[in-house]
Design an enzyme around this catalytic site. Sequence first.
Site, mmCIF file in Angstrom:
data_model
loop_
_atom_site.group_PDB
_atom_site.id
_atom_site.type_symbol
_atom_site.label_atom_id
_atom_site.label_comp_id
_atom_site.label_asym_id
_atom_site.label_seq_id
_atom_site.Cartn_x
_atom_site.Cartn_y
_atom_site.Cartn_z
ATOM 1 N N GLY A 46 -11.064 167.167 -61.994
ATOM 2 C CA GLY A 46 -11.481 167.252 -63.387
ATOM 3 C C GLY A 46 -11.371 168.673 -63.903
ATOM 4 C CB CYS A 47 -11.229 169.912 -67.325
ATOM 5 S SG CYS A 47 -12.617 169.164 -68.199
ATOM 6 N N GLY A 48 -13.811 170.430 -65.171
ATOM 7 C CA GLY A 48 -15.020 171.216 -65.014
ATOM 8 C C GLY A 48 -15.978 171.072 -66.182
#
Length: 301
Positions: A143-145
């Site tokens: 994921g992107c965080g």
Amino acid sequence: MIVTSVDGRPIKVEGNPRHPASLGATDVFAEAAVLSLYDPDRSRTVLHDGAIASYEQLRQAQLTQVQQMRASGGDGFRLLTGRIMSPTLLRQIDDLLQAFPKAAWHAYDPISGSDGIETRMWLQREKGSELKSRQRKMIGSTGCGLCGIESLSEALKPCPGVVRQFSLTPRQIEAAIRDLCEAQPLNRQTRATHAAGFFSREGQLLMAREDVGRHNALDKLVGGLARQNVAGHLGAVVLTSRVSLEMKTAAAHSPFVIAISAPTALAVKTADECGITLVGVARGSEFEIFTHPDGVASYDI
């Protein structure tokens, strides 16, 4: 609060200096809430089709509308409110929804600022239970965080400033993009992966990592640099993807981020605040410098 008004219009809003919580202070949200109560176009009497009517006519029209709603169970009726903390008002809304089971209640809490607009919504009780029962319990491995973060303040944390001790030449930027593309064996086989590379100040490719996700490729690079004790401020990060805020532009403390694609507006703002020279749309000998152009020499030696 103390509100000064003229002809029913609030012109000044202040906190009550005798209140122990505010001691006379207030904020933009409190002021906006009071000022929004005044509407210069609000009618001072009951109107029906533009003509003055009586309150009895209004009551009869409301009763007719309620009877129609009862017959349909409230189908098509929507109640929109701000965030409600009053137990009494919440209980009244709950009674309303029980009387009209097909009605829906939507609550919003918009917070706007220079960083963006944050909107919070609360579902009615049974809908909230349905949503909770459908939520996934697994822990995401990629994921992107930003997934799961519930506020702008958490998403937009201040980034550490970086110190640039060297500059790059246009020829080095061109060579970095070329060398990183050549250092992608997985992409040559699949044509479906991203890469993140780290170049020394002399233009040498020190490390490259690939992944189907652009965020993962950068995470792998940052992790690799940390494991080998490579100082990020002594080199440049090069990406084969676009640059967005969640790409953690300052994660490796590098003063340079170079990307094949374009950055988002928020990435440009973040890079500018961090002191990062952000280069995008780097294709061949052409590229665009979005922030801190003094990091790129105007000519090659």
